[in-house]
Design a protein around this motif. Structure first.
Motif, PDB file in Angstrom:
ATOM      1  N   TRP A 187       0.893  -1.431  -0.074  1.00  0.00           N
ATOM      2  CA  TRP A 187       0.128   0.041   0.019  1.00  0.00           C
ATOM      3  C   TRP A 187       0.980   1.151   0.101  1.00  0.00           C
ATOM      4  O   TRP A 187       1.786   1.370   0.689  1.00  0.00           O
ATOM      5  CB  TRP A 187      -0.869  -0.046   1.245  1.00  0.00           C
ATOM      6  N   SER A 267      -6.664   5.341  -1.256  1.00  0.00           N
ATOM      7  CA  SER A 267      -6.317   5.590   0.302  1.00  0.00           C
ATOM      8  C   SER A 267      -7.487   4.583   0.924  1.00  0.00           C
ATOM      9  O   SER A 267      -7.173   4.323   2.083  1.00  0.00           O
ATOM     10  CB  SER A 267      -6.799   7.065   0.454  1.00  0.00           C
ATOM     11  N   PRO A 291      -6.680   0.257   3.381  1.00  0.00           N
ATOM     12  CA  PRO A 291      -7.887   0.432   4.162  1.00  0.00           C
ATOM     13  C   PRO A 291      -9.330   0.027   3.496  1.00  0.00           C
ATOM     14  O   PRO A 291      -9.325   0.484   2.457  1.00  0.00           O
ATOM     15  CB  PRO A 291      -7.917   1.812   4.761  1.00  0.00           C
ATOM     16  N   ILE A 322     -11.015   7.519   7.846  1.00  0.00           N
ATOM     17  CA  ILE A 322      -9.905   6.607   7.304  1.00  0.00           C
ATOM     18  C   ILE A 322      -8.925   7.717   6.528  1.00  0.00           C
ATOM     19  O   ILE A 322      -7.734   7.745   7.061  1.00  0.00           O
ATOM     20  CB  ILE A 322     -10.150   5.540   6.562  1.00  0.00           C
ATOM     21  N   GLY A 326      -5.457   8.330   8.278  1.00  0.00           N
ATOM     22  CA  GLY A 326      -4.279   7.813   7.270  1.00  0.00           C
ATOM     23  C   GLY A 326      -4.107   6.427   7.665  1.00  0.00           C
ATOM     24  O   GLY A 326      -2.848   6.040   7.252  1.00  0.00           O
ATOM     25  N   ALA A 327      -5.170   5.665   8.038  1.00  0.00           N
ATOM     26  CA  ALA A 327      -4.675   4.154   8.638  1.00  0.00           C
ATOM     27  C   ALA A 327      -6.220   3.537   8.759  1.00  0.00           C
ATOM     28  O   ALA A 327      -7.330   4.262   8.754  1.00  0.00           O
ATOM     29  CB  ALA A 327      -3.935   3.936   9.940  1.00  0.00           C
ATOM     30  N   ASP A 328      -5.919   2.168   8.709  1.00  0.00           N
ATOM     31  CA  ASP A 328      -7.430   1.515   8.797  1.00  0.00           C
ATOM     32  C   ASP A 328      -7.554   1.146  10.169  1.00  0.00           C
ATOM     33  O   ASP A 328      -6.813   0.407  10.905  1.00  0.00           O
ATOM     34  CB  ASP A 328      -6.995   0.082   7.969  1.00  0.00           C
TER      35      ASP A 328
END
Length: 358
Positions: A187, A267, A291, A322, A326-328
């Motif tokens: 990713w 993203s 994500p 999200i 910037g993350a799951d």
């Protein structure tokens, strides 16, 4: 054993699954009778040496049934593995005809629907009832049910409710093999953000739902771009028009490194399917590490609740969160651990042994 695989939709996730089933059980000889009649894209390439025989399945239902009976008579498989609802109809009808025809040998049929036709939300209720009724009639002709997900297994077992006899049902989960082109943990999101879908543009994937979600996200984060990685199947161009009207880029069919690169730059992936079996796209996105959000449909209840949504508003809100983080935030370990090659190999062995009475 010699196993004859039959499908009328050898493309997308079904093609991947059929290929994997054969590669996961190399102790058996695998034969393929298939077509790609339900898609306008080019035929899927085969891994060299996977199928000892690779023949074309006729498009006509009656000719398909005849072709299966001919293949059983001339190729002498120990069992037939039917993939998809229509292939299940053809293979089990062929089995019945062989069973009642003097001098013909009927071989057991393993059935993997890869999403039941009666689950479709784009057809009238009467047609769904007709498809369900056909499945119930055909169910006793099944040697073993081999659904590709828990929900599909529940639906299959319910078909046999109150019917005489019992058809064993063994869930064979979809998986990705180690040599699948997706690169684990690759990713690498672009700037500005890109929110996307990875799928064919079909009623099943509900482009209008994604278009509505895109508009809501754009209102909150105007610099976000939207992309649908895939293309339509040539049957309904209005679906792509719905996406274009929402300013969603449709990439067309991508393969190999180009496909993986486009997925890795997203993203967030939003899987909008209105019904499903268990999509390979979910597993591909998970392996890459993008994500992921999925629609809260019965087939995807295996996915964590925090990743599921029911409305475009809910999908948009979770996607924006999200994008901001910037993350799951979802922990996917349970799903990952239940869709491994080791589990698939063990379950396939069980299915094929049951089918021939071992």
């Amino acid at each position: 054993m010699r196993i004859l695989h039959v499908t009328d939709c050898f493309h997308g996730g079904v093609a991947t699954a059929v290929d994997q089933y054969a590669r996961m059980t190399p102790q058996h000889e695998h034969l393929l009778l298939s077509n790609n009649a339900r898609s306008s894209v080019a035929a899927v390439s085969r891994h060299p040496g996977v199928f000892a025989v690779d023949e074309e399945l006729p498009v006509s239902p009656l000719r398909s049934i005849h072709a299966i009976r001919t293949a059983v008579r001339t190729l002498h498989p120990d069992l037939v593995h039917a993939h998809s609802s229509f292939a299940g109809l053809y293979a089990r009808t062929a089995f019945l005809l062989d069973r009642v025809t003097p001098g013909r040998h009927a071989v057991p049929v393993v059935y993997t629907p890869h999403s039941f036709a009666f689950e479709r939300a784009d057809i009238p209720a009467w047609k769904r009832s007709l498809f369900r009724g056909m499945e119930q009639i055909l169910y006793p002709l099944t040697a073993v049910g081999a659904p590709c997900a828990n929900r599909e297994g529940e639906l299959m077992a319910a078909l046999g409710h109150q019917l005489p006899g019992q058809v064993p049902v063994v869930v064979v989960p979809n998986v990705l093999l180690a040599d699948h082109p997706t690169v684990p943990g690759s990713w690498s999101p672009s700037t500005p953000h890109i929110v996307g879908v990875v799928s064919r543009v079909t009623p099943q994937r509900d482009p209008a739902f994604f278009a509505a979600t895109a508009r809501l996200i754009r209102a909150a984060r105007p610099d976000t771009r939207f992309v649908w990685i895939g293309d339509d199947d040539g049957k309904d161009p209005t679906l792509s028009a719905v996406l274009a009207d929402a300013r969603v880029e449709v990439t067309g069919w991508l393969t190999g490194e180009k496909l993986q690169r486009r997925i890795a730059e997203l993203s967030v992936v939003i899987h909008t399917a209105a019904w499903d079996g268990f999509p390979m796209a979910v597993l591909e996105v998970r392996r890459i590490g993008v994500p992921l959000l999925v629609r809260d449909i019965p087939a995807l209840r295996e996915c964590p609740a925090s990743a599921r949504f029911s409305t475009p508003e809910e999908a948009a809100a979770k996607a924006v969160a999200i994008l901001d983080a910037g993350a799951d935030p979802t922990r996917w370990e349970s799903l990952d651990q239940s869709h491994t090659p080791e589990i698939q190999r063990t379950r396939l062995g069980e299915v094929y042994d049951l089918a021939v009475g071992r």
